[in-house]
Design a protein around this motif. Structure first.
Motif, PDB file in Angstrom:
ATOM      1  N   LEU A  29       0.923  -1.065   0.008  1.00 43.21           N
ATOM      2  CA  LEU A  29      -0.059   0.046  -0.022  1.00 43.21           C
ATOM      3  C   LEU A  29       0.898   1.289  -0.024  1.00 43.21           C
ATOM      4  CD1 LEU A  29      -2.621   1.469   0.048  1.00 43.21           C
ATOM      5  CD2 LEU A  29      -2.776   0.988   2.650  1.00 43.21           C
ATOM      6  N   GLY A  30       1.943   1.111   0.702  1.00 42.76           N
ATOM      7  CA  GLY A  30       2.951   2.295   0.621  1.00 42.76           C
ATOM      8  C   GLY A  30       3.547   2.881  -0.654  1.00 42.76           C
ATOM      9  N   GLU A  31       3.692   1.818  -1.445  1.00 40.66           N
ATOM     10  CA  GLU A  31       4.111   1.774  -2.727  1.00 40.66           C
ATOM     11  C   GLU A  31       2.971   2.420  -3.740  1.00 40.66           C
ATOM     12  OE1 GLU A  31       7.227   1.998  -5.488  1.00 40.66           O
ATOM     13  OE2 GLU A  31       7.258   1.433  -3.273  1.00 40.66           O
ATOM     14  N   THR A  32       1.939   1.727  -3.744  1.00 36.30           N
ATOM     15  CA  THR A  32       0.861   2.240  -4.364  1.00 36.30           C
ATOM     16  C   THR A  32       0.470   3.750  -4.172  1.00 36.30           C
ATOM     17  OG1 THR A  32      -0.794   0.935  -3.375  1.00 36.30           O
ATOM     18  CG2 THR A  32       0.258  -0.177  -5.217  1.00 36.30           C
ATOM     19  N   GLY A  33       0.318   3.781  -2.793  1.00 34.62           N
ATOM     20  CA  GLY A  33      -0.286   5.061  -2.210  1.00 34.62           C
ATOM     21  C   GLY A  33       0.556   6.280  -2.549  1.00 34.62           C
ATOM     22  N   GLY A  34       2.034   6.126  -2.351  1.00 32.13           N
ATOM     23  CA  GLY A  34       2.835   6.941  -2.505  1.00 32.13           C
ATOM     24  C   GLY A  34       3.013   7.347  -4.269  1.00 32.13           C
ATOM     25  N   ASP A  35       2.885   6.448  -5.090  1.00 28.14           N
ATOM     26  CA  ASP A  35       2.964   6.768  -6.300  1.00 28.14           C
ATOM     27  C   ASP A  35       1.661   7.373  -6.644  1.00 28.14           C
ATOM     28  OD1 ASP A  35       5.132   5.382  -6.795  1.00 28.14           O
ATOM     29  OD2 ASP A  35       4.626   3.800  -7.363  1.00 28.14           O
ATOM     30  N   THR A  36       0.618   7.195  -6.276  1.00 30.81           N
ATOM     31  CA  THR A  36      -0.768   7.649  -6.398  1.00 30.81           C
ATOM     32  C   THR A  36      -0.550   9.349  -6.283  1.00 30.81           C
ATOM     33  OG1 THR A  36      -2.058   5.979  -5.954  1.00 30.81           O
ATOM     34  CG2 THR A  36      -3.197   8.016  -5.710  1.00 30.81           C
ATOM     35  N   VAL A  37      -0.038   9.574  -5.140  1.00 35.34           N
ATOM     36  CA  VAL A  37       0.144  11.058  -4.754  1.00 35.34           C
ATOM     37  C   VAL A  37       1.129  11.759  -5.842  1.00 35.34           C
ATOM     38  CG1 VAL A  37       1.095  12.821  -2.996  1.00 35.34           C
ATOM     39  CG2 VAL A  37      -0.453  10.937  -2.419  1.00 35.34           C
ATOM     40  N   THR A  38       2.166  11.145  -5.871  1.00 37.00           N
ATOM     41  CA  THR A  38       3.473  11.769  -6.613  1.00 37.00           C
ATOM     42  C   THR A  38       3.269  11.621  -8.116  1.00 37.00           C
ATOM     43  OG1 THR A  38       4.796   9.747  -6.593  1.00 37.00           O
ATOM     44  CG2 THR A  38       5.111  11.346  -4.726  1.00 37.00           C
ATOM     45  N   MET A  39       2.717  10.483  -8.787  1.00 36.69           N
ATOM     46  CA  MET A  39       2.553  10.485 -10.134  1.00 36.69           C
ATOM     47  C   MET A  39       1.237  10.593 -10.739  1.00 36.69           C
ATOM     48  SD  MET A  39       4.944   7.071 -10.582  1.00 36.69           S
ATOM     49  CE  MET A  39       6.670   7.198  -9.930  1.00 36.69           C
ATOM     50  N   THR A  40       0.157   9.917  -9.916  1.00 35.46           N
ATOM     51  CA  THR A  40      -1.264  10.013 -10.534  1.00 35.46           C
ATOM     52  C   THR A  40      -1.517  11.537 -10.177  1.00 35.46           C
ATOM     53  OG1 THR A  40      -1.402   7.627 -10.289  1.00 35.46           O
ATOM     54  CG2 THR A  40      -3.546   9.235 -10.586  1.00 35.46           C
ATOM     55  N   LEU A  41      -1.682  11.775  -8.938  1.00 31.35           N
ATOM     56  CA  LEU A  41      -1.987  13.304  -8.755  1.00 31.35           C
ATOM     57  C   LEU A  41      -1.195  14.374  -9.096  1.00 31.35           C
ATOM     58  CD1 LEU A  41      -3.761  12.670  -5.232  1.00 31.35           C
ATOM     59  CD2 LEU A  41      -4.829  12.669  -7.521  1.00 31.35           C
ATOM     60  N   ASP A  42       0.074  13.869  -9.521  1.00 35.88           N
ATOM     61  CA  ASP A  42       1.190  14.782 -10.108  1.00 35.88           C
ATOM     62  C   ASP A  42       1.684  15.755  -8.958  1.00 35.88           C
ATOM     63  OD1 ASP A  42       3.069  15.455 -12.002  1.00 35.88           O
ATOM     64  OD2 ASP A  42       1.659  16.919 -13.039  1.00 35.88           O
ATOM     65  N   TRP A  43       1.710  15.391  -7.904  1.00 39.68           N
ATOM     66  CA  TRP A  43       2.144  16.292  -6.783  1.00 39.68           C
ATOM     67  C   TRP A  43       3.981  16.612  -6.995  1.00 39.68           C
ATOM     68  CZ3 TRP A  43       0.345  17.385  -1.379  1.00 39.68           C
ATOM     69  CH2 TRP A  43      -1.019  17.595  -1.439  1.00 39.68           C
ATOM     70  N   GLY A  44       4.463  15.469  -7.520  1.00 43.87           N
ATOM     71  CA  GLY A  44       5.874  15.429  -7.548  1.00 43.87           C
ATOM     72  C   GLY A  44       6.518  14.695  -6.175  1.00 43.87           C
ATOM     73  N   TYR A  45       7.872  14.471  -6.299  1.00 41.07           N
ATOM     74  CA  TYR A  45       8.579  13.747  -5.385  1.00 41.07           C
ATOM     75  C   TYR A  45       8.633  14.513  -3.981  1.00 41.07           C
ATOM     76  CZ  TYR A  45       9.242  10.168  -8.654  1.00 41.07           C
ATOM     77  OH  TYR A  45       9.209   9.223  -9.701  1.00 41.07           O
ATOM     78  N   LEU A  46       9.047  15.873  -4.074  1.00 40.26           N
ATOM     79  CA  LEU A  46       9.353  16.575  -2.939  1.00 40.26           C
ATOM     80  C   LEU A  46       7.928  17.144  -2.210  1.00 40.26           C
ATOM     81  CD1 LEU A  46      11.141  18.179  -1.591  1.00 40.26           C
ATOM     82  CD2 LEU A  46      10.940  20.233  -2.866  1.00 40.26           C
ATOM     83  N   ALA A  47       6.928  17.093  -2.847  1.00 41.70           N
ATOM     84  CA  ALA A  47       5.728  17.790  -2.225  1.00 41.70           C
ATOM     85  C   ALA A  47       5.127  16.632  -1.495  1.00 41.70           C
ATOM     86  CB  ALA A  47       4.861  18.392  -3.328  1.00 41.70           C
ATOM     87  N   GLY A  48       5.329  15.372  -2.422  1.00 39.15           N
ATOM     88  CA  GLY A  48       4.585  13.966  -1.752  1.00 39.15           C
ATOM     89  C   GLY A  48       5.648  13.676  -0.460  1.00 39.15           C
ATOM     90  N   THR A  49       6.728  13.642  -0.539  1.00 40.32           N
ATOM     91  CA  THR A  49       7.651  13.566   0.699  1.00 40.32           C
ATOM     92  C   THR A  49       7.408  14.340   1.974  1.00 40.32           C
ATOM     93  OG1 THR A  49       9.474  12.646  -0.707  1.00 40.32           O
ATOM     94  CG2 THR A  49      10.076  13.374   1.467  1.00 40.32           C
ATOM     95  N   ALA A  50       7.044  15.841   1.517  1.00 45.71           N
ATOM     96  CA  ALA A  50       6.740  16.408   2.602  1.00 45.71           C
ATOM     97  C   ALA A  50       5.252  16.298   3.112  1.00 45.71           C
ATOM     98  CB  ALA A  50       6.654  18.134   2.100  1.00 45.71           C
ATOM     99  N   LEU A  51       4.439  15.899   2.492  1.00 45.50           N
ATOM    100  CA  LEU A  51       3.049  15.511   2.900  1.00 45.50           C
ATOM    101  C   LEU A  51       3.221  14.464   3.923  1.00 45.50           C
ATOM    102  CD1 LEU A  51       0.026  15.628   2.727  1.00 45.50           C
ATOM    103  CD2 LEU A  51       0.160  14.040   0.753  1.00 45.50           C
TER     104      LEU A  51
END
Length: 259
Positions: A29-51
Motif C-alpha cells: 500500500l505504501g508503494e501504490t499510495g505514494g505513487d498515487t500522490v506523486t505520479m497520478t495526482l502529479d504532486w511530484g516527489y518533493l511535495a509528496g515527501t513533505a506531505l
C-alpha cells in the motif's frame, strides 16, 4: 512481572504470522499510495515527501503519547512510514540524481547509524523493549529508514539489476524464506532475524506494488493506483479486525540483564 502488566506496557504488536501478512500488505500500500500522490495526482516527489513526512511525524507523536497499544494507530503509522519511504526513496534516487545504488548505500548507512545509537544507548535493539518514549523514537526512526531502504533496494534490483518487478519479488521472497529457515532451524539472534525480515518485507511489497501499477511496457500490470490502494487498504482493515491484535510481551528484568 504479571503477564497482563507486561502487555499493557508494550506499544507494538506481538510478532506473529498475522503481523508479517499485514506488514507486507502495508508495504505494498505504501508503494501504490505514494505513487498515487506523486505520479497520478502529479504532486511530484518533493511535495509528496513533505506531505507524508508531516503525516508520519503526527502519527509517531500520537503513538508515543498513547498509553497503550492501539492496532489502528500502530498500523496507520506503519502505512505512513511506508508511503513516506516510497516518496523519499524516489526523491533521493531520481530528483537528487544519486541513483538507486547511491540511495540504497546512503539509506543503509542511516539505518545502521540509528540501530547503532539505539544499541549503544539501550544495550539491545529488540522490539521487546519498546515501552518508553526514547526507545519508541529509536524504533520508529529505524522503521522509517528500513522502509525507505527497502524501497530503494526494490527499485535497484528491479531496474539496475535488470530482474524486473516479478524477478525482484521472487528474490526478496526467497530471501525471506531463508530468514524463516534460519529462525526455525538455527540459533541465530532473533533480534537480527527480525530486522532482516522487517527490511526484506519492504522491497517485496514495493516490487509487488510496482508490478501492479507500473505500465505494461515497464513490466507492470498498469492497474489504477488509487483503485489498487483502496483494495489493499480494505484488505488491511479486514485483517486487523479478523486477526488477533494484541500487544507484544516484554522480557523480565532477569531476561533483560542477560542480553
Amino acid at each position: 512481572m504479571d503477564d497482563r502488566y507486561e502487555r499493557a506496557l508494550s506499544k507494538v504488536p506481538e510478532v506473529t504470522l498475522g503481523f508479517w501478512i499485514v506488514k507486507i500488505l502495508a508495504t505494498t500500500l505504501g508503494e501504490t499510495g505514494g505513487d498515487t500522490v506523486t505520479m497520478t495526482l502529479d504532486w511530484g516527489y518533493l511535495a509528496g515527501t513533505a506531505l507524508f513526512a508531516v503525516l508520519l511525524v503526527g502519527l509517531v507523536v500520537a503513538q508515543i503519547m498513547s498509553k497503550r497499544f492501539h492496532p489502528v494507530l500502530y498500523w496507520s503509522t506503519i502505512v505512513a512510514s511506508t508511503t513516506f519511504g516510497t516518496t523519499m526513496a524516489d526523491f533521493a534516487d531520481r530528483s537528487l540524481g544519486i541513483g538507486y545504488t547511491g540511495g540504497s548505500t546512503l539509506l543503509l548507512a542511516c539505518l545502521a547509524a540509528v540501530l547503532g545509537l539505539w544499541y549503544a544507548t539501550e544495550g539491545t535493539v529488540s522490539v521487546d523493549t519498546v515501552s518508553t518514549p526514547r526507545v519508541e523514537a529509536f524504533y520508529w526512526g529505524a522503521i522509517t529508514f528500513s522502509q525507505t531502504l527497502g524501497t530503494a533496494l526494490g527499485d535497484w534490483l528491479a531496474d539496475t539489476g535488470g530482474l524486473g518487478y516479478e524477478g525482484g519479488a521472487l528474490v526478496f521472497a526467497a530471501a525471506l524464506a531463508v530468514v524463516g529457515a534460519l529462525y526455525y532451524r538455527t540459533s541465530v539472534s532473533r533480534v537480527t532475524l527480525f530486522w532482516a525480515a522487517f527490511i526484506l518485507t519492504r522491497p517485496l511489497g514495493a516490487t509487488v506494488g510496482d508490478f501492479l501499477d507500473k505500465p505494461v511496457a515497464d513490466g507492470g500490470l498498469n492497474l489504477s493506483r488509487p483503485l489498487a490502494s483502496a483494495v489493499i487498504g480494505a484488505f488491511i482493515v479486514a485483517l486487523i479486525v479478523l486477526l488477533p491484535q494484541r500487544a507484544g510481551r516484554h522480557p523480565t528484568e532477569g531476561a533483560q540483564a542477560s542480553r
